[in-house]
Design an enzyme around this catalytic site. Structure first.
Site, PDB file in Angstrom:
ATOM      1  N   PRO A   1      36.886  38.934  37.436  1.00  0.00           N
ATOM      2  CG  PRO A   1      37.831  38.247  35.420  1.00  0.00           C
ATOM      3  CD  PRO A   1      36.680  39.005  35.991  1.00  0.00           C
ATOM      4  CG  ASN A   2      41.997  36.547  38.977  1.00  0.00           C
ATOM      5  OD1 ASN A   2      41.982  35.434  39.493  1.00  0.00           O
ATOM      6  ND2 ASN A   2      42.214  36.718  37.684  1.00  0.00           N
TER       7      ASN A   2
ATOM      8  NE  ARG B   1      44.884  39.988  41.417  1.00  0.00           N
ATOM      9  CZ  ARG B   1      44.198  40.559  40.415  1.00  0.00           C
ATOM     10  NH1 ARG B   1      42.980  41.048  40.612  1.00  0.00           N
ATOM     11  NH2 ARG B   1      44.711  40.631  39.221  1.00  0.00           N
TER      12      ARG B   1
ATOM     13  CE1 TYR C   1      44.931  45.187  40.894  1.00  0.00           C
ATOM     14  CE2 TYR C   1      46.326  43.271  41.251  1.00  0.00           C
ATOM     15  CZ  TYR C   1      45.664  44.121  40.395  1.00  0.00           C
ATOM     16  OH  TYR C   1      45.718  43.916  39.042  1.00  0.00           O
TER      17      TYR C   1
ATOM     18  CG  ASN D   1      37.856  46.374  39.024  1.00  0.00           C
ATOM     19  OD1 ASN D   1      38.304  46.018  37.936  1.00  0.00           O
ATOM     20  ND2 ASN D   1      38.626  46.610  40.068  1.00  0.00           N
TER      21      ASN D   1
ATOM     22  CB  ALA E   1      42.091  40.305  33.042  1.00  0.00           C
TER      23      ALA E   1
ATOM     24  CG  HIS F   1      42.942  44.869  29.902  1.00  0.00           C
ATOM     25  ND1 HIS F   1      42.958  46.231  30.120  1.00  0.00           N
ATOM     26  CD2 HIS F   1      43.218  44.288  31.106  1.00  0.00           C
ATOM     27  CE1 HIS F   1      43.257  46.462  31.394  1.00  0.00           C
ATOM     28  NE2 HIS F   1      43.410  45.303  32.014  1.00  0.00           N
TER      29      HIS F   1
ATOM     30  CG  HIS G   1      40.551  49.621  36.196  1.00  0.00           C
ATOM     31  ND1 HIS G   1      40.278  48.302  35.950  1.00  0.00           N
ATOM     32  CD2 HIS G   1      40.029  50.320  35.167  1.00  0.00           C
ATOM     33  CE1 HIS G   1      39.630  48.208  34.809  1.00  0.00           C
ATOM     34  NE2 HIS G   1      39.467  49.415  34.307  1.00  0.00           N
TER      35      HIS G   1
ATOM     36  CB  SER H   1      46.267  48.943  39.882  1.00  0.00           C
ATOM     37  OG  SER H   1      45.749  48.421  38.663  1.00  0.00           O
TER      38      SER H   1
ATOM     39  NE  ARG I   1      49.357  46.677  37.282  1.00  0.00           N
ATOM     40  CZ  ARG I   1      48.454  45.723  37.558  1.00  0.00           C
ATOM     41  NH1 ARG I   1      47.183  46.050  37.744  1.00  0.00           N
ATOM     42  NH2 ARG I   1      48.837  44.466  37.641  1.00  0.00           N
TER      43      ARG I   1
ATOM     44  NE  ARG J   1      48.251  44.563  34.320  1.00  0.00           N
ATOM     45  CZ  ARG J   1      47.696  43.389  34.656  1.00  0.00           C
ATOM     46  NH1 ARG J   1      46.395  43.274  34.725  1.00  0.00           N
ATOM     47  NH2 ARG J   1      48.452  42.348  34.932  1.00  0.00           N
TER      48      ARG J   1
HETATM   49  C1  DQA Z   1      42.228  45.769  37.729  1.00  0.00           C
HETATM   50  C2  DQA Z   1      43.272  46.014  36.630  1.00  0.00           C
HETATM   51  C3  DQA Z   1      43.258  44.896  35.583  1.00  0.00           C
HETATM   52  O1  DQA Z   1      44.238  45.129  34.600  1.00  0.00           O
HETATM   53  C4  DQA Z   1      43.549  43.563  36.250  1.00  0.00           C
HETATM   54  O2  DQA Z   1      43.461  42.521  35.309  1.00  0.00           O
HETATM   55  C5  DQA Z   1      42.694  43.300  37.430  1.00  0.00           C
HETATM   56  C6  DQA Z   1      42.385  44.402  38.354  1.00  0.00           C
HETATM   57  C7  DQA Z   1      42.298  46.832  38.843  1.00  0.00           C
HETATM   58  O3  DQA Z   1      41.343  46.915  39.610  1.00  0.00           O
HETATM   59  O4  DQA Z   1      43.302  47.519  38.973  1.00  0.00           O
HETATM   60  O5  DQA Z   1      42.311  42.162  37.708  1.00  0.00           O
HETATM   61  O6  DQA Z   1      40.942  45.849  37.141  1.00  0.00           O
END
Ligand code: DQA
Length: 149
Positions: A9-10, A17, A22, A74, A77, A80, A101, A103, A108, A112
Site C-alpha cells: 500500500p501507498n 508522498r 521516500y 516491500n 505499512a 507492522h 524498505h 526508508s 522513524r 515502524r
Molecule cells: C515503507 C516503510 C513503512 O513503514 C511505510 O508504511 C511504507 C513504506 C518503506 O519502504 O520505507 O509505506 O515500507
C-alpha cells in the site's frame, strides 16, 4: 532467476508522498530502474503493486505455483501488523523472500520498528532508498548460489 517484486500500500505514491523520506523519484521510474538492473544481471523481473492485502497474498501463491526463484517484498505499512502476509510468505515455502524498505524504519516512529513479516523472510534491508531493491536481488543471487553449492 525468475523474481517477483511486490510493493504494498501507498508505494505507488512514492515521488509524491513524503519526498523527504521516500525521495522524489516517481514509482514508474523506480519500477523501470529495478527491471533494468535486474535484466542487466540476467534475471526475469516482474514488479507488481497493490493497496490490498489479499492481492499480495494471492501473488505469494502465484510465486509458489509458478515456481518463482525468489520474491522481493516491500509490504508498506502491512509490515507492522499483517500476520496474513507473514503466513503467505511461509506458505510459499521454498521461495526465498527478501523484505525491503525504502526508508530506515528504525530511525522513524516506534510503530515502524517492528516487522511481523521479516521473520518469515530470509532477510531484511532498509534505509538505502530504491537501491535496496537491487541489494535484494544480489541477496537472492547469493542465497541461491549457496543453496546450489
Ligand atoms: C515503507 C516503510 C513503512 O513503514 C511505510 O508504511 C511504507 C513504506 C518503506 O519502504 O520505507 O509505506 O515500507
Amino acid at each position: 532467476m525468475k523474481i517477483l517484486v511486490l510493493n504494498g500500500p501507498n508505494l505507488n505514491m512514492v515521488g509524491i508522498r513524503e519526498k523527504g523520506i521516500y525521495g522524489s523519484r516517481n514509482y514508474a521510474d523506480i519500477v523501470e530502474y529495478i527491471k533494468e538492473e535486474g535484466t542487466k544481471r540476467g534475471h526475469e523481473i516482474e514488479v507488481l503493486q497493490s493497496n490490498y492485502e489479499g492481492q499480495i497474498i494471492e501473488w505469494f501463491q502465484k510465486a509458489y505455483f509458478e515456481n518463482y526463484d525468489g520474491v522481493i517484498i516491500n509490504p508498506g505499512a502491512h509490515t507492522h501488523y499483517s500476520y496474513a502476509i507473514h503466513d503467505a510468505i511461509k506458505a510459499a515455502a521454498g521461495v526465498p523472500t527478501v523484505e525491503v524498505h525504502i526508508s530506515n524504519v528504525h530511525a522513524r516512529e516506534e510503530f515502524r520498528h517492528k516487522s511481523v513479516t521479516a521473520p518469515a523472510c530470509i532477510g531484511q534491508l532498509c534505509g538505502f532508498g530504491e537501491f535496496g531493491y537491487i541489494l535484494a536481488i544480489q541477496a537472492l543471487e547469493d542465497y541461491k548460489a549457496k543453496q546450489n553449492a
